[in-house]
Design a protein around this motif. Structure first.
Motif, PDB file in Angstrom:
ATOM      1  N   GLY A  82     -20.522 -64.088  19.387  1.00 50.56           N
ATOM      2  CA  GLY A  82     -20.572 -63.548  18.031  1.00 50.56           C
ATOM      3  C   GLY A  82     -19.928 -64.504  17.053  1.00 50.56           C
ATOM      4  O   GLY A  82     -19.811 -65.704  17.305  1.00 50.56           O
ATOM      5  N   HIS A 128     -23.329 -53.621  21.604  1.00 51.24           N
ATOM      6  CA  HIS A 128     -24.334 -54.228  22.476  1.00 51.24           C
ATOM      7  C   HIS A 128     -24.290 -53.609  23.870  1.00 51.24           C
ATOM      8  O   HIS A 128     -25.345 -53.376  24.489  1.00 51.24           O
ATOM      9  CB  HIS A 128     -24.099 -55.737  22.568  1.00 51.24           C
ATOM     10  CG  HIS A 128     -25.034 -56.452  23.489  1.00 51.24           C
ATOM     11  ND1 HIS A 128     -26.321 -56.804  23.118  1.00 51.24           N
ATOM     12  CD2 HIS A 128     -24.889 -56.863  24.783  1.00 51.24           C
ATOM     13  CE1 HIS A 128     -26.925 -57.409  24.126  1.00 51.24           C
ATOM     14  NE2 HIS A 128     -26.071 -57.456  25.158  1.00 51.24           N
ATOM     15  N   GLU A 153     -15.288 -49.266  13.698  1.00 47.93           N
ATOM     16  CA  GLU A 153     -16.469 -49.687  12.938  1.00 47.93           C
ATOM     17  C   GLU A 153     -16.444 -49.091  11.530  1.00 47.93           C
ATOM     18  O   GLU A 153     -16.746 -49.780  10.547  1.00 47.93           O
ATOM     19  CB  GLU A 153     -17.726 -49.237  13.683  1.00 47.93           C
ATOM     20  CG  GLU A 153     -19.007 -49.831  13.145  1.00 47.93           C
ATOM     21  CD  GLU A 153     -20.185 -49.498  14.047  1.00 47.93           C
ATOM     22  OE1 GLU A 153     -21.150 -50.288  14.055  1.00 47.93           O
ATOM     23  OE2 GLU A 153     -20.148 -48.460  14.742  1.00 47.93           O
ATOM     24  N   LYS A 213     -15.813 -58.318  13.732  1.00 47.29           N
ATOM     25  CA  LYS A 213     -17.239 -58.025  13.884  1.00 47.29           C
ATOM     26  C   LYS A 213     -17.740 -58.448  15.266  1.00 47.29           C
ATOM     27  O   LYS A 213     -18.607 -57.792  15.856  1.00 47.29           O
ATOM     28  CB  LYS A 213     -18.060 -58.714  12.802  1.00 47.29           C
ATOM     29  CG  LYS A 213     -19.525 -58.257  12.783  1.00 47.29           C
ATOM     30  CD  LYS A 213     -20.250 -58.728  11.547  1.00 47.29           C
ATOM     31  CE  LYS A 213     -21.618 -58.047  11.430  1.00 47.29           C
ATOM     32  NZ  LYS A 213     -22.469 -58.217  12.611  1.00 47.29           N
ATOM     33  N   ASP A 249     -19.700 -55.821  17.477  1.00 43.89           N
ATOM     34  CA  ASP A 249     -21.047 -56.138  17.957  1.00 43.89           C
ATOM     35  C   ASP A 249     -21.101 -56.149  19.476  1.00 43.89           C
ATOM     36  O   ASP A 249     -22.072 -55.675  20.076  1.00 43.89           O
ATOM     37  CB  ASP A 249     -21.497 -57.487  17.405  1.00 43.89           C
ATOM     38  CG  ASP A 249     -21.777 -57.454  15.912  1.00 43.89           C
ATOM     39  OD1 ASP A 249     -21.872 -56.339  15.356  1.00 43.89           O
ATOM     40  OD2 ASP A 249     -21.893 -58.540  15.304  1.00 43.89           O
TER      41      ASP A 249
END
Length: 232
Positions: free
Chosen positions: A73, A88, A147, A80, A84
């Motif tokens: 990433g 994922h 998040e 982030k 992510d």
């Protein structure tokens, strides 16, 4: 509820370049961390969370060779990268372990994971009071909780790079669960994170103190090491 462990690392470092693949004995730091976690958490996925930069190809090549799962990433937006990564792999919670934390304490981690899942805590950490050494930090976050904060509250580059700084700057003590060390008094506030050449020498001294068996080093071992130093 699903949970995963993300080992956050990159190859380039201004203070100790390539430290994640530095060897102690016949194991790299990445192997030491991964193998200790894998041995104790057979049912929890462990992912090496590195960056998409070319400089981190060497980490991914190493993961390929050793059959370690990895995710790539943002280099500087580590917050982030972790979000992510967690999304994922569909993790409801993610454990953040830093790549400079050679001596991950699995017994503490087991208890912190249990607290997170059993009590549905948004944030469990052993950091604020520094009852554990620098270099043994563990943070467990509910993915959706973090998040929401990332997209609605975090704006500065500093808070995006230093993943939990915003939380410590803005949450009160009632909004997270702090896991404290009450048993081992000589390790409190010590620094055993791998950031410099001097840190490498200290880590090697701890390994030598444990008769060279890095896989068996525990909080008790490290506490005894610092106690003996103080008493000499």
């Amino acid at each position: 509820m699903s949970i995963g462990i993300a080992v956050v690392c990159r190859y380039n470092s201004s203070r100790l370049n390539g430290k994640i693949l530095q060897k102690f004995g016949n194991q790299t730091v990445l192997e030491i961390i991964h193998n200790r976690l894998r041995k104790n958490f057979l049912n929890i996925p462990i992912v090496i969370a590195t960056s998409s930069e070319k400089s981190d190809d060497i980490i991914c090549d190493f993961c390929h060779k050793n059959d370690f799962d990895f995710f790539r990433g943002s280099l500087n937006d580590v917050a982030k990268r972790l979000i992510d990564c967690s999304n994922h792999f569909n993790w409801d919670y993610f454990v953040r372990i830093n790549g400079d934390n050679v001596f991950v304490d699995v017994e503490s981690l087991k208890e912190m994971i249990q607290i997170s899942l059993d009590q549905s805590k948004n944030f469990v950490t052993n950091v604020p009071s520094r009852t554990f050494p620098y270099g043994m930090s563990v943070e467990i976050l509910k993915t959706k909780f973090y998040e929401d904060i990332y997209y609605n509250k975090i704006s500065s580059d500093e808070h995006k790079e230093h993943v939990t700084k915003w939380l410590y700057d803005n949450l009160n003590e009632e909004q997270y669960h702090e896991y404290k060390n009450y048993k081992y008094s000589f390790i409190k506030g010590k620094k055993i994170a791998l950031d410099t050449h001097e840190d490498s020498l200290l880590i090697q001294r701890i390994i030598n103190f444990s008769d060279g068996s890095i896989n068996s080093i525990s909080l008790d071992t490290i506490n005894t090491f610092f106690r003996d130093i103080r008493n000499k």
